[in-house]
Write a protein that holds these residues in place. Structure first.
Motif, PDB file in Angstrom:
ATOM      1  N   TYR A  98      -2.028   7.428  16.226  1.00 19.36           N
ATOM      2  CA  TYR A  98      -1.320   8.198  17.239  1.00 19.36           C
ATOM      3  C   TYR A  98      -0.046   8.778  16.627  1.00 19.36           C
ATOM      4  O   TYR A  98       0.745   8.043  16.027  1.00 19.36           O
ATOM      5  CB  TYR A  98      -0.995   7.332  18.445  1.00 19.36           C
ATOM      6  CG  TYR A  98      -2.203   7.077  19.314  1.00 19.36           C
ATOM      7  CD1 TYR A  98      -3.223   6.234  18.884  1.00 19.36           C
ATOM      8  CD2 TYR A  98      -2.355   7.694  20.553  1.00 19.36           C
ATOM      9  CE1 TYR A  98      -4.357   6.022  19.651  1.00 19.36           C
ATOM     10  CE2 TYR A  98      -3.469   7.480  21.336  1.00 19.36           C
ATOM     11  CZ  TYR A  98      -4.471   6.649  20.876  1.00 19.36           C
ATOM     12  OH  TYR A  98      -5.593   6.433  21.645  1.00 19.36           O
ATOM     13  N   PHE A  99       0.109  10.068  16.809  1.00 15.75           N
ATOM     14  CA  PHE A  99       1.225  10.801  16.217  1.00 15.75           C
ATOM     15  C   PHE A  99       2.113  11.388  17.316  1.00 15.75           C
ATOM     16  O   PHE A  99       1.625  11.892  18.324  1.00 15.75           O
ATOM     17  CB  PHE A  99       0.729  11.945  15.345  1.00 15.75           C
ATOM     18  CG  PHE A  99      -0.086  11.522  14.161  1.00 15.75           C
ATOM     19  CD1 PHE A  99      -1.464  11.392  14.259  1.00 15.75           C
ATOM     20  CD2 PHE A  99       0.528  11.274  12.938  1.00 15.75           C
ATOM     21  CE1 PHE A  99      -2.230  11.016  13.161  1.00 15.75           C
ATOM     22  CE2 PHE A  99      -0.221  10.900  11.837  1.00 15.75           C
ATOM     23  CZ  PHE A  99      -1.607  10.767  11.946  1.00 15.75           C
ATOM     24  N   CYS A 100       3.383  11.386  17.039  1.00 16.01           N
ATOM     25  CA  CYS A 100       4.364  12.030  17.892  1.00 16.01           C
ATOM     26  C   CYS A 100       4.710  13.389  17.276  1.00 16.01           C
ATOM     27  O   CYS A 100       4.724  13.531  16.050  1.00 16.01           O
ATOM     28  CB  CYS A 100       5.607  11.145  17.958  1.00 16.01           C
ATOM     29  SG  CYS A 100       6.969  11.766  18.930  1.00 16.01           S
ATOM     30  N   ARG A 101       4.986  14.359  18.142  1.00 18.05           N
ATOM     31  CA  ARG A 101       5.364  15.689  17.660  1.00 18.05           C
ATOM     32  C   ARG A 101       6.472  16.249  18.531  1.00 18.05           C
ATOM     33  O   ARG A 101       6.470  16.072  19.758  1.00 18.05           O
ATOM     34  CB  ARG A 101       4.165  16.629  17.692  1.00 18.05           C
ATOM     35  CG  ARG A 101       4.495  18.054  17.244  1.00 18.05           C
ATOM     36  CD  ARG A 101       3.268  18.943  17.254  1.00 18.05           C
ATOM     37  NE  ARG A 101       3.611  20.335  17.038  1.00 18.05           N
ATOM     38  CZ  ARG A 101       3.628  20.920  15.842  1.00 18.05           C
ATOM     39  NH1 ARG A 101       3.288  20.240  14.753  1.00 18.05           N
ATOM     40  NH2 ARG A 101       3.965  22.197  15.722  1.00 18.05           N
ATOM     41  N   GLY A 102       7.400  16.945  17.880  1.00 17.29           N
ATOM     42  CA  GLY A 102       8.480  17.611  18.590  1.00 17.29           C
ATOM     43  C   GLY A 102       8.466  19.099  18.295  1.00 17.29           C
ATOM     44  O   GLY A 102       8.339  19.492  17.131  1.00 17.29           O
ATOM     45  N   ASP A 103       8.585  19.902  19.338  1.00 15.34           N
ATOM     46  CA  ASP A 103       8.582  21.354  19.198  1.00 15.34           C
ATOM     47  C   ASP A 103       9.759  21.967  19.940  1.00 15.34           C
ATOM     48  O   ASP A 103      10.076  21.568  21.066  1.00 15.34           O
ATOM     49  CB  ASP A 103       7.277  21.951  19.755  1.00 15.34           C
ATOM     50  CG  ASP A 103       6.099  21.698  18.855  1.00 15.34           C
ATOM     51  OD1 ASP A 103       5.320  20.784  19.158  1.00 15.34           O
ATOM     52  OD2 ASP A 103       5.985  22.410  17.833  1.00 15.34           O
TER      53      ASP A 103
ATOM     54  N   GLN B  90      18.182  17.924  10.418  1.00 18.79           N
ATOM     55  CA  GLN B  90      16.795  17.590  10.092  1.00 18.79           C
ATOM     56  C   GLN B  90      16.265  16.583  11.119  1.00 18.79           C
ATOM     57  O   GLN B  90      16.796  15.500  11.270  1.00 18.79           O
ATOM     58  CB  GLN B  90      16.723  16.981   8.689  1.00 18.79           C
ATOM     59  CG  GLN B  90      15.325  16.719   8.197  1.00 18.79           C
ATOM     60  CD  GLN B  90      14.617  17.997   7.760  1.00 18.79           C
ATOM     61  OE1 GLN B  90      15.235  19.058   7.652  1.00 18.79           O
ATOM     62  NE2 GLN B  90      13.327  17.908   7.529  1.00 18.79           N
ATOM     63  N   VAL B  91      15.189  16.958  11.791  1.00 14.14           N
ATOM     64  CA  VAL B  91      14.590  16.095  12.806  1.00 14.14           C
ATOM     65  C   VAL B  91      13.621  15.135  12.148  1.00 14.14           C
ATOM     66  O   VAL B  91      12.826  15.519  11.280  1.00 14.14           O
ATOM     67  CB  VAL B  91      13.861  16.937  13.867  1.00 14.14           C
ATOM     68  CG1 VAL B  91      13.056  16.039  14.798  1.00 14.14           C
ATOM     69  CG2 VAL B  91      14.860  17.785  14.648  1.00 14.14           C
ATOM     70  N   GLN B  92      13.695  13.887  12.543  1.00 13.40           N
ATOM     71  CA  GLN B  92      12.718  12.895  12.114  1.00 13.40           C
ATOM     72  C   GLN B  92      12.195  12.158  13.332  1.00 13.40           C
ATOM     73  O   GLN B  92      12.943  11.884  14.277  1.00 13.40           O
ATOM     74  CB  GLN B  92      13.341  11.915  11.126  1.00 13.40           C
ATOM     75  CG  GLN B  92      13.645  12.531   9.763  1.00 13.40           C
ATOM     76  CD  GLN B  92      14.094  11.499   8.743  1.00 13.40           C
ATOM     77  OE1 GLN B  92      14.748  10.518   9.088  1.00 13.40           O
ATOM     78  NE2 GLN B  92      13.745  11.717   7.481  1.00 13.40           N
TER      79      GLN B  92
END
Length: 116
Positions: free
Chosen positions: A93-98, A1-3
């Motif tokens: 500001y949001f961080c996102r990982g794909d 699970q990525v956080q």
């Protein structure tokens, strides 16, 4: 699970600088395309910058001269250096990982307020 956990936001005067950090927990950080997005009150979330697994950065045109995205795969962290900040940069500001084939992950956001 990525956080993803963002930090580094705060109150800054116009013309000032901030560096945001996004700490990634989980496996295979180096395989994720990472990005920073922002959302101002009453506005849609917009892309600020992204960085590929190979370190290639892309920016919203209006921000590329002031903002710099980077990543440290050894620390599982992505950064956003923001210079010459303006009141219009005020946003969460949001961080996102794909990663291909997987649902993207958002962080909880960090507030940046640019005001004198």
């Amino acid at each position: 699970q990525v956080q993803l956990v963002e930090s580094g936001g705060g109150l800054v005067q116009p013309g000032g600088s901030l560096r945001l950090s996004c700490a990634f927990s989980g496996s295979n950080f180096s395989r994720y395309v990472m990005g920073w997005y922002r959302q101002a009150p009453g506005k849609q979330r917009e892309m600020v910058a992204t960085i590929t697994t190979g370190g290639t950065a892309s920016y919203t045109d209006s921000l590329k001269d002031r903002f710099t995205i980077s990543r440290d795969n050894a620390k599982n962290t992505v950064y956003l250096q923001m210079n010459s900040l303006k009141p219009d940069d005020t946003a969460t500001y949001f961080c996102r990982g794909d990663r291909p084939g997987r649902i993207g992950t958002w962080g909880q956001g960090t507030q940046v307020t640019v005001s004198s």
